[in-house]
Scaffold this active site. Structure first.
Site, PDB file in Angstrom:
ATOM      1  N   SER A 327      40.246  20.203  71.625  1.00  0.00           N
ATOM      2  CA  SER A 327      39.048  21.348  71.557  1.00  0.00           C
ATOM      3  C   SER A 327      39.237  22.334  72.689  1.00  0.00           C
ATOM      4  CB  SER A 327      37.886  20.577  71.328  1.00  0.00           C
ATOM      5  OG  SER A 327      37.577  20.111  70.188  1.00  0.00           O
ATOM      6  N   ASP A 351      27.130  23.478  59.181  1.00  0.00           N
ATOM      7  CA  ASP A 351      27.858  22.194  59.532  1.00  0.00           C
ATOM      8  C   ASP A 351      27.104  21.020  59.024  1.00  0.00           C
ATOM      9  OD1 ASP A 351      29.560  20.263  60.116  1.00  0.00           O
ATOM     10  OD2 ASP A 351      28.829  19.955  62.234  1.00  0.00           O
TER      11      ASP A 351
END
Length: 630
Positions: A327, A351
């Protein structure tokens, strides 16, 4: 009946004698003519040549190796010096039976067969007549005494005072400064035979290798008169060598030690850059090794221990280590999305804990299986939301994603003076077609958007990409040399700056990275607790081995060396960056929890004084208050 006497024919005998005399005279005259002719050729026609040959029988040119340049850190701390040493040399022309002499040497000093084999290798190196070859370095007093007592058994061997390389801080700069070692047979084919006459060592790695030409200097020589045994009687002429140039590095020894302390005993790498100019302030690859072992000739046993160690101390993780960035590349992906227009800072994605491509039932999981609900770009960076970045990557497509990330130096060599750097890999459709003979799949674009898949980068590339975010796209190649012989290094092939359509995107991503550290919901807020300055950071946790669809990561069932790598990148102070730090910890598992505190400790060491207060030059930095979310 008696035989009649033969009467001598005097005329015939006289004629025979005269013929023989004439033949002898002709032979003598011919030989004399040849002799005179040869003398004329030698004394007149070849006078200069024969004079030189005659002089060479008693006059020899001996090289004087130059003193190697010194290496300092940015504050004048000595990192590589030259120290006097009593070394054993051998002049083969004076030794007679060299093999017998070497056998006697092994017996006198009680050396091993390994040493004996090394002597043979040293003597096989190309050299000039009567040029001594160094067999042993740094003799002790006992060895010198034994050699003196047994000199009659050791013709051609001499004890000479020479300079050898020494690294006062040992393993602390082994992977950046590098080391010198004995010149091998392969290197003799490429080195200048004249410049390296009398030189025993050459730079093998690091700065010692990259700046070998500047550090080495220029050889000098002496014209000496020798006797029939080759011993020097007197010096006829001398030309002093030119010493190598000193090099000051951008490294800070104090910060280097602080970074090592922060990393501890864990396997990994730390890179610290100045985003304003590309100075490498610290470069740690752990574990390391003592470079002094290689200067005098490392033993087979010692080298085997280093080479075969499971922890790979000889491996430069900063430059050679290839890792999935995880990430930590999400800020660059966000910038690509903003610049290409596929998202805005307020663009939202729901999400539910996973992402699905249209017409596909495969679920690409978020690290938070329960999901974060509606997230915009700021929240996505702050929470490191995978689902959001799956969507950004899908909208960008592999071609645009590849092109944008390449602009940040990912998947390519970025340094100015680090020859060992690996290029890494930024995959593309063309790459996969050429290497795997397969088409590129949409799902591969998604996982590339969160720094997984085929993508591989070095910690140095990761630090450089973060530095570009900090400097708003201004390219400065990372470099170790601050000055060489008093002159700064020159980038002959500068990279173009990254120019975005809307410059506000830099500040928007910066704000998201600050929220990672300072927002109450930020995933690395613990690492920024109590900071006197604002930090912009991003964590990363990258898989080492793949996990099957639907399975969860279980550390208790995973071998230690198969556990996830922990990564963290950041810069500070966030509003006017002065330092960039990238950390990679092999099998550290949690980027924010494990690597984040290392970044914070390194930043504190650089930005705070000994009393724990912000240094004067950084006093204008904004305090560590929550960042506004616009």
């Amino acid at each position: 009946m008696p035989q009649p006497l033969r009467l001598k024919e005097h005329e015939q005998e006289r004629s025979l004698v005269n013929g023989r005399v004439k033949a002898c005279a002709l032979l003598v005259l011919s030989l004399a003519a040849i002799l005179v002719g040869r003398l004329y050729v030698l004394q007149v026609l070849q006078h200069d040549q024969q004079t030189a040959v005659s002089e060479n029988n008693r006059v020899h040119v001996l090289p004087i190796p130059p003193e190697r340049g010194l290496i300092y850190d940015r504050n004048g701390v000595l990192l590589a010096e030259n120290t006097p040493s009593f070394n054993l040399t051998m002049t083969r022309e004076r030794a007679g039976d060299a093999a017998k002499v070497l056998d006697s040497l092994v017996d006198v000093l009680a050396l091993s067969q390994e040493d004996r084999q090394q002597f043979d290798k040293d003597l096989r190196r190309a050299r000039k007549p009567f040029e001594p070859v160094t067999l042993m370095f740094d003799l002790n007093e006992e060895q010198i005494a034994l050699l003196a007592v047994n000199q009659f058994r050791l013709p051609g061997l001499d004890v000479e005072a020479q300079f050898i390389r020494e690294y006062p801080l040992g393993e602390h700069f082994a992977h950046s400064v590098g080391y010198v070692g004995r010149i091998n047979e392969r290197e003799t084919k490429f080195l200048d035979a004249t410049e390296y006459r009398g030189t025993q060592s050459v730079g093998k790695t690091g700065i010692e290798h990259f700046y070998e030409k500047q550090l080495h200097g220029h050889v000098g020589y002496e014209e000496v008169e020798t006797n029939a045994q080759g011993r020097v009687m007197r010096v006829l002429n001398r030309h002093d060598p030119v010493p190598g140039e000193d090099i000051h590095l951008s490294l800070d020894a104090h910060l280097q030690l602080a970074a090592e302390k922060a990393l501890g005993e864990r396997r990994g790498a730390v890179v610290v850059l100045d985003p304003a100019n590309g100075d490498v302030l610290a470069m740690v690859s752990n574990p390391a090794f003592d470079p002094n072992l290689f200067v005098k000739g490392i033993s087979f046993k010692q080298y085997a221990e280093l080479r075969d160690s499971i922890d790979r101390p000889l491996f430069n993780r900063v430059l050679r280590g290839l890792y999935a960035p995880g990430s930590t590349v999400k800020p660059e992906v966000a910038l690509a999305g903003l610049d290409s227009g596929v998202i805005t800072p307020s663009s939202r994605v729901f999400d539910a804990g996973y992402y699905e491509l249209p017409n596909y039932d495969h679920k690409y999981r978020n690290w938070n299986r329960s999901g974060d609900g509606w997230v915009d770009m700021y929240t996505a960076i702050m929470r490191s939301n995978d689902t959001y970045f799956y969507d950004v990557a899908h909208k960008l497509g592999i071609d645009r994603l590849h092109d944008y990330l390449t602009e940040f130096g990912l998947g390519q060599k970025v340094s100015l003076d680090m020859s060992e750097e690996a290029p890494g890999l930024m995959p593309s459709q063309d790459w996969k077609r050429a290497t795997r003979r397969q088409a590129w799949y949409p799902g591969e674009t998604l996982i590339l958007g969160i720094g997984q898949g085929y993508m591989q980068v070095t910690p140095l590339q990761l630090a450089q990409a973060t530095s570009l975010v900090a400097s708003k796209g201004v390219w400065h190649r990372p470099h170790l040399a601050l000055s060489v012989g008093g002159q700064p290094p020159v980038d002959e092939h500068p990279m173009p700056d990254i120019v975005l359509h809307d410059k506000r995107a830099w500040d928007q991503v910066n704000q998201g990275m600050q929220m990672v550290m300072h927002d109450p919901r930020g995933i690395a807020r613990a690492a920024a607790a109590g900071a006197q300055y604002r930090i912009a950071g991003k964590s990363g946790t990258a898989q080492v081995v793949a996990i099957k669809q639907g399975e969860r990561y279980n550390r208790d069932k995973t071998l230690e060396r198969n556990r996830d790598n922990a990564l963290f990148v950041g810069f500070a102070p966030a509003d006017h960056p002065k330092v960039v730090v990238a950390v990679m910890i092999e099998n550290g598992e949690a980027g924010g929890r494990v690597a984040g505190p290392v970044v914070r400790e390194v930043m504190d060491s650089y930005l705070l004084d000994k009393d724990g207060h912000l240094k004067g030059e950084y006093a204008g930095a904004s305090p560590a208050a929550p960042a506004p979310h616009t």
